[in-house]
Design a protein around this motif. Structure first.
Motif, PDB file in Angstrom:
ATOM      1  N   VAL A  73      50.612 -27.717  -9.998  1.00 56.62           N
ATOM      2  CA  VAL A  73      49.257 -26.996 -10.691  1.00 56.62           C
ATOM      3  C   VAL A  73      48.298 -27.367  -9.575  1.00 56.62           C
ATOM      4  N   LYS A  74      47.310 -26.531  -9.912  1.00 57.59           N
ATOM      5  CA  LYS A  74      46.100 -26.376  -9.029  1.00 57.59           C
ATOM      6  C   LYS A  74      45.019 -26.707 -10.038  1.00 57.59           C
ATOM      7  N   VAL A  75      44.167 -27.831  -9.966  1.00 56.08           N
ATOM      8  CA  VAL A  75      43.120 -28.211 -10.995  1.00 56.08           C
ATOM      9  C   VAL A  75      41.717 -27.711 -11.136  1.00 56.08           C
ATOM     10  N   ASP A  76      41.219 -27.107 -11.849  1.00 53.87           N
ATOM     11  CA  ASP A  76      39.827 -26.522 -11.674  1.00 53.87           C
ATOM     12  C   ASP A  76      38.906 -28.112 -11.851  1.00 53.87           C
ATOM     13  N   LEU A  77      38.305 -28.500 -10.964  1.00 49.42           N
ATOM     14  CA  LEU A  77      37.869 -29.706 -11.077  1.00 49.42           C
ATOM     15  C   LEU A  77      36.617 -29.828 -11.880  1.00 49.42           C
ATOM     16  N   GLN A  78      36.134 -28.798 -12.344  1.00 50.66           N
ATOM     17  CA  GLN A  78      34.871 -28.669 -13.370  1.00 50.66           C
ATOM     18  C   GLN A  78      35.440 -29.053 -14.804  1.00 50.66           C
ATOM     19  N   LEU A 138      57.105 -23.909  -5.235  1.00 46.84           N
ATOM     20  CA  LEU A 138      57.641 -24.677  -4.066  1.00 46.84           C
ATOM     21  C   LEU A 138      59.273 -24.705  -4.084  1.00 46.84           C
ATOM     22  N   ALA A 139      59.840 -24.251  -3.066  1.00 46.07           N
ATOM     23  CA  ALA A 139      61.304 -24.182  -3.201  1.00 46.07           C
ATOM     24  C   ALA A 139      61.955 -25.532  -3.205  1.00 46.07           C
ATOM     25  N   ARG A 140      62.812 -25.778  -4.130  1.00 43.81           N
ATOM     26  CA  ARG A 140      63.349 -26.982  -4.092  1.00 43.81           C
ATOM     27  C   ARG A 140      64.908 -26.644  -4.129  1.00 43.81           C
ATOM     28  N   TRP A 141      65.844 -27.577  -3.208  1.00 43.37           N
ATOM     29  CA  TRP A 141      67.206 -27.129  -2.988  1.00 43.37           C
ATOM     30  C   TRP A 141      68.196 -28.518  -2.856  1.00 43.37           C
ATOM     31  N   THR A 142      69.063 -28.620  -3.741  1.00 45.61           N
ATOM     32  CA  THR A 142      70.284 -29.678  -3.705  1.00 45.61           C
ATOM     33  C   THR A 142      71.299 -29.473  -3.237  1.00 45.61           C
ATOM     34  N   LEU A 161      47.905 -36.840  -7.786  1.00 43.79           N
ATOM     35  CA  LEU A 161      46.921 -37.459  -8.918  1.00 43.79           C
ATOM     36  C   LEU A 161      47.106 -36.714 -10.095  1.00 43.79           C
ATOM     37  N   PHE A 162      47.081 -35.473 -10.107  1.00 43.13           N
ATOM     38  CA  PHE A 162      47.322 -34.953 -11.335  1.00 43.13           C
ATOM     39  C   PHE A 162      48.910 -34.459 -11.779  1.00 43.13           C
ATOM     40  N   GLN A 163      49.507 -33.946 -10.812  1.00 42.46           N
ATOM     41  CA  GLN A 163      50.945 -33.772 -10.985  1.00 42.46           C
ATOM     42  C   GLN A 163      51.589 -33.537  -9.739  1.00 42.46           C
ATOM     43  N   ARG A 164      52.976 -33.934  -9.680  1.00 43.17           N
ATOM     44  CA  ARG A 164      53.970 -33.687  -8.434  1.00 43.17           C
ATOM     45  C   ARG A 164      54.345 -32.019  -8.802  1.00 43.17           C
ATOM     46  N   PRO A 165      55.148 -31.609  -7.963  1.00 42.80           N
ATOM     47  CA  PRO A 165      55.528 -30.419  -8.020  1.00 42.80           C
ATOM     48  C   PRO A 165      57.020 -30.489  -9.114  1.00 42.80           C
ATOM     49  N   VAL A 166      56.882 -29.926 -10.111  1.00 41.78           N
ATOM     50  CA  VAL A 166      57.968 -29.936 -11.369  1.00 41.78           C
ATOM     51  C   VAL A 166      58.690 -28.707 -11.732  1.00 41.78           C
ATOM     52  N   PRO A 167      59.458 -28.758 -12.581  1.00 38.88           N
ATOM     53  CA  PRO A 167      60.253 -27.371 -12.991  1.00 38.88           C
ATOM     54  C   PRO A 167      59.280 -26.903 -14.256  1.00 38.88           C
TER      55      PRO A 167
END
Ligand code: C2E
Ligand code: MG
Ligand code: MG
Ligand code: MG
Length: 280
Positions: A46-51, A61-65, A260-266
């Motif tokens: 996520v991109k968070v609006d700081l206001q 973001l691409a993820r590959w196992t 701080l907000f969130q890591r990349p997630v599904p």
């Protein structure tokens, strides 16, 4: 003795190179499969609006196992894909994912308005690739203004004229454009005015030094003020602490991204609203 030592060292170097090459070839073979078999995944950060502390924008973001090698970072497989001529199919695959996801979010009334996709500069050298990404978005009936293409500053600088021409084309079609990892390249601020971008993403390295280094604080403030004057949108990457968030908020930064907000997630796990107590 000296000769034999040198020979030994050369052999070691040779073996390391060979091993690396074998790994890369393996990665490329399997990555090709991961794209056609759709096992390559799109995660979202996520991109968070700081206001408002809400997130209506995300970055894909691409993820590959790898079946045997395990989780491989994009820092490794993206450059491999670029070298192997796989970056165009990979980007198109990711774009399909992003378009479908935006439509899915619309259906389920998740208020994600915009998604960003990282675009490799190698893409610009492939004939017809620009047109194809426009066709993909049109095919879904999506407003291209809901997609922001992120191009790293250093990549852009390497082949400036081609990059600018292609970016102007993408912008004319309606995509939003962002300069990623801004501040790590060599572009001066005056020069920035000529680039057809909407957004500056200030690199994580500045943010991580922010609370310890007055110089970095001054640089970030300068970039934010410059962006405000020239009408550019600003996102700060890599926010990991409340202190960093608070400092950036005071400097007038619009959007933030970071652990701080969130890591990349599904897609199903993204969080829309943040209640961070900034006083503690
Ligand atoms: P980027 O576009 O600058 O993406 C931000 C990177 O920083 C991501 O790493 C993200 O997980 C990481 N990050 C975000 N917030 C924080 C934080 O607070 N702290 C720290 N330490 N890291 C944070 P990731 O996912 O490993 O991606 C690395 C790079 O690989 C990306 O940098 C991008 O250049 C490239 N990449 C990833 N997916 C794609 C893709 O689908 N296509 C292309 N062309 N490149 C991609
Ligand atoms: Mg990016
Ligand atoms: Mg970045
Ligand atoms: Mg980066």
């Amino acid at each position: 003795l000296r000769t034999s030592l040198r020979t030994k060292r050369d052999i070691v170097f040779y073996d390391e190179d060979a091993a690396e090459q074998v790994r890369e070839e393996r990665i490329i073979q399997e990555l090709r499969h991961a794209i056609t078999e759709e096992t390559l995944e799109a995660y979202y950060q996520v991109k968070v609006d700081l206001q408002t502390m809400r997130s209506e924008k995300v970055e894909a973001l691409a993820r590959w196992t790898h079946p045997e090698l395990g989780m491989i970072s994009p820092g490794e497989f993206i450059p491999a894909a670029e070298r192997a001529g796989l970056i165009v199919p990979l980007t198109e695959y990711m774009l399909h994912r992003v378009c479908r996801q935006l439509l899915e979010w619309d259906q389920s009334s998740v208020p994600v308005r915009e998604a960003a996709l990282n675009l490799s500069p190698v893409h610009f050298q492939a004939v017809g690739a620009n047109k194809r990404i426009q066709d993909i978005v049109s095919g879904y009936g999506l407003d291209p203004g809901r997609i922001e293409l992120e191009i790293t500053e250093t990549a852009m600088m390497r082949n400036l004229e081609t990059a600018v021409a292609q970016m102007e084309d993408l912008r004319a079609f309606g995509f939003r454009l962002a300069l990623d990892d801004f501040g790590t390249g060599l572009s001066s601020l005056t020069y920035l005015q000529q680039l057809p971008v909407h957004t500056l993403k200030i690199d994580r390295s500045f943010i991580s030094r922010l609370t310890r280094s007055p110089e970095d604080q001054a640089i970030v403030k300068l970039m934010i003020d410059f962006a405000a004057t020239t009408g550019l949108h600003v996102v700060c990457e890599g926010i990991e602490s409340r202190e960093e968030l608070l400092a950036l908020k005071l400097m007038g930064c619009q959007d933030g991204q970071g652990f701080l907000f969130q890591r990349p997630v599904p897609a199903s796990e993204i969080t829309i609203r943040y209640d961070l107590d900034l006083t503690s």
